[in-house]
Design a protein around this motif. Structure first.
Motif, PDB file in Angstrom:
ATOM      1  N   ASN A  14       0.857  -1.177   0.000  1.00 39.20           N
ATOM      2  CA  ASN A  14       0.000   0.000   0.000  1.00 39.20           C
ATOM      3  C   ASN A  14       0.893   1.227   0.000  1.00 39.20           C
ATOM      4  O   ASN A  14       1.657   1.437   0.939  1.00 39.20           O
ATOM      5  N   ALA A  15       0.824   2.036  -1.051  1.00 35.35           N
ATOM      6  CA  ALA A  15       1.718   3.189  -1.169  1.00 35.35           C
ATOM      7  C   ALA A  15       0.998   4.400  -1.746  1.00 35.35           C
ATOM      8  O   ALA A  15       1.340   4.885  -2.825  1.00 35.35           O
ATOM      9  N   PRO A  16      -0.007   4.939  -1.036  1.00 32.47           N
ATOM     10  CA  PRO A  16      -0.654   6.152  -1.541  1.00 32.47           C
ATOM     11  C   PRO A  16       0.322   7.328  -1.486  1.00 32.47           C
ATOM     12  O   PRO A  16       1.216   7.351  -0.641  1.00 32.47           O
ATOM     13  N   THR A  17       0.142   8.278  -2.378  1.00 29.92           N
ATOM     14  CA  THR A  17       1.094   9.393  -2.447  1.00 29.92           C
ATOM     15  C   THR A  17       0.535  10.724  -1.976  1.00 29.92           C
ATOM     16  O   THR A  17       1.297  11.615  -1.614  1.00 29.92           O
ATOM     17  N   ALA A  19      -3.090  11.061  -0.407  1.00 23.72           N
ATOM     18  CA  ALA A  19      -4.237  11.004   0.494  1.00 23.72           C
ATOM     19  C   ALA A  19      -4.275   9.641   1.191  1.00 23.72           C
ATOM     20  O   ALA A  19      -3.790   8.647   0.640  1.00 23.72           O
ATOM     21  N   THR A  20      -4.847   9.625   2.392  1.00 25.50           N
ATOM     22  CA  THR A  20      -4.989   8.344   3.087  1.00 25.50           C
ATOM     23  C   THR A  20      -5.981   7.458   2.352  1.00 25.50           C
ATOM     24  O   THR A  20      -6.847   7.946   1.631  1.00 25.50           O
ATOM     25  N   ASN A  21      -5.847   6.165   2.535  1.00 26.86           N
ATOM     26  CA  ASN A  21      -6.734   5.232   1.852  1.00 26.86           C
ATOM     27  C   ASN A  21      -7.039   4.039   2.738  1.00 26.86           C
ATOM     28  O   ASN A  21      -6.581   3.959   3.869  1.00 26.86           O
ATOM     29  N   THR A  22      -7.794   3.111   2.210  1.00 28.76           N
ATOM     30  CA  THR A  22      -8.040   1.817   2.839  1.00 28.76           C
ATOM     31  C   THR A  22      -7.531   0.765   1.882  1.00 28.76           C
ATOM     32  O   THR A  22      -7.932   0.744   0.721  1.00 28.76           O
ATOM     33  N   ALA A  23      -6.650  -0.108   2.337  1.00 28.23           N
ATOM     34  CA  ALA A  23      -6.138  -1.191   1.506  1.00 28.23           C
ATOM     35  C   ALA A  23      -6.701  -2.505   2.047  1.00 28.23           C
ATOM     36  O   ALA A  23      -6.643  -2.761   3.241  1.00 28.23           O
ATOM     37  N   VAL A  24      -7.252  -3.325   1.161  1.00 29.58           N
ATOM     38  CA  VAL A  24      -7.820  -4.618   1.535  1.00 29.58           C
ATOM     39  C   VAL A  24      -7.136  -5.680   0.699  1.00 29.58           C
ATOM     40  O   VAL A  24      -7.138  -5.606  -0.525  1.00 29.58           O
ATOM     41  N   GLY A  25      -6.533  -6.679   1.360  1.00 24.63           N
ATOM     42  CA  GLY A  25      -5.841  -7.746   0.639  1.00 24.63           C
ATOM     43  C   GLY A  25      -6.790  -8.690  -0.071  1.00 24.63           C
ATOM     44  O   GLY A  25      -6.601  -9.013  -1.225  1.00 24.63           O
ATOM     45  N   THR A  26      -7.837  -9.130   0.600  1.00 25.23           N
ATOM     46  CA  THR A  26      -8.795 -10.071   0.028  1.00 25.23           C
ATOM     47  C   THR A  26     -10.175  -9.791   0.601  1.00 25.23           C
ATOM     48  O   THR A  26     -10.314  -9.566   1.799  1.00 25.23           O
ATOM     49  N   ILE A  27     -11.185  -9.834  -0.239  1.00 23.99           N
ATOM     50  CA  ILE A  27     -12.572  -9.732   0.211  1.00 23.99           C
ATOM     51  C   ILE A  27     -13.278 -11.017  -0.197  1.00 23.99           C
ATOM     52  O   ILE A  27     -13.199 -11.439  -1.346  1.00 23.99           O
ATOM     53  N   ILE A  28     -13.954 -11.615   0.760  1.00 28.01           N
ATOM     54  CA  ILE A  28     -14.804 -12.769   0.490  1.00 28.01           C
ATOM     55  C   ILE A  28     -16.214 -12.329   0.825  1.00 28.01           C
ATOM     56  O   ILE A  28     -16.503 -11.955   1.959  1.00 28.01           O
ATOM     57  N   ARG A  29     -17.086 -12.358  -0.144  1.00 32.01           N
ATOM     58  CA  ARG A  29     -18.459 -11.912   0.078  1.00 32.01           C
ATOM     59  C   ARG A  29     -19.404 -13.086  -0.130  1.00 32.01           C
ATOM     60  O   ARG A  29     -19.411 -13.698  -1.192  1.00 32.01           O
ATOM     61  N   MET A  30     -20.197 -13.391   0.893  1.00 32.31           N
ATOM     62  CA  MET A  30     -21.168 -14.478   0.825  1.00 32.31           C
ATOM     63  C   MET A  30     -22.565 -13.869   0.804  1.00 32.31           C
ATOM     64  O   MET A  30     -22.878 -13.026   1.642  1.00 32.31           O
ATOM     65  N   ASN A  31     -23.393 -14.285  -0.129  1.00 32.94           N
ATOM     66  CA  ASN A  31     -24.776 -13.822  -0.192  1.00 32.94           C
ATOM     67  C   ASN A  31     -25.701 -14.991   0.103  1.00 32.94           C
ATOM     68  O   ASN A  31     -25.575 -16.050  -0.505  1.00 32.94           O
ATOM     69  N   ASP A  32     -26.627 -14.804   1.034  1.00 35.64           N
ATOM     70  CA  ASP A  32     -27.655 -15.791   1.326  1.00 35.64           C
ATOM     71  C   ASP A  32     -28.968 -15.047   1.417  1.00 35.64           C
ATOM     72  O   ASP A  32     -29.242 -14.383   2.415  1.00 35.64           O
ATOM     73  N   ASN A  33     -29.771 -15.120   0.378  1.00 38.33           N
ATOM     74  CA  ASN A  33     -31.040 -14.404   0.319  1.00 38.33           C
ATOM     75  C   ASN A  33     -32.220 -15.328   0.586  1.00 38.33           C
ATOM     76  O   ASN A  33     -33.339 -15.006   0.213  1.00 38.33           O
TER      77      ASN A  33
END
Length: 167
Positions: A14-17, A19-33
């Motif tokens: 993560n190397a913003p130049t 402004a601050t940011n949010t860095a996410v390595g992996t997102i796992i999204r589960m949907n159960d409707n």
């Protein structure tokens, strides 16, 4: 061979130049409707396969500069069990803790455990222990506060107090 064996390695720089940011390595999204009482897990780690009981066996180990684990719950999925941001369960019978807080290096930190409630109008209980719930038995102590392994303040299961010192 000894040493460290690594199955996979994933590095994000993560190397913003500007402004601050949010860095996410992996997102796992589960949907159960559905309207069913499903069990949905975003990630399941099983590290207890095998017969070795002499080492340290850890499902997930985290290290963070601020939090090792940061957990949230919306509290909306309480149809089967009460929601919790962190849930620990000990399925052993003679050893192990559902929660253990430990440090060998802390010196002047505020506390080992802190419970906060801020701007809401909370009317519940700050700390609730319900031991022997739903027919189980409980013959231990509710509280055993120790210094160097010696009990200083004990609240037994019948509510009697034991004190090593002055009130």
């Amino acid at each position: 061979l000894g040493g460290v064996q690594v199955g996979n390695r994933f590095t994000v720089n993560n190397a913003p130049t500007s402004a601050t940011n949010t860095a996410v390595g992996t997102i796992i999204r589960m949907n159960d409707n559905t309207a069913l009482a499903n069990t949905v897990r975003g990630l399941e780690v099983v590290a207890s396969v095998g017969t070795n009981t002499t080492g340290i066996n850890t499902g997930i180990r985290t290290t963070g500069g601020t939090f090792g684990i940061q957990a949230f719950t919306t509290g909306q999925a309480g149809g089967s069990v009460a929601p919790a941001a962190l849930y620990g369960e000990n399925s052993g019978t003679t050893q192990g803790d559902a929660l253990r807080l430990y440090s060998s290096s802390v010196t002047t930190a505020n506390a080992m455990q802190t419970i906060y409630q801020e701007i809401s109008a909370f009317t519940g209980t700050g700390l609730l222990m319900n031991l022997g719930n739903t027919g189980g038995s409980f013959t231990g102590n509710f509280i055993d506060l120790r210094k160097n392994g010696t009990s200083q303040f004990v609240v037994s299961n019948n509510g009697s107090l034991s004190l090593n010192g002055n009130i």
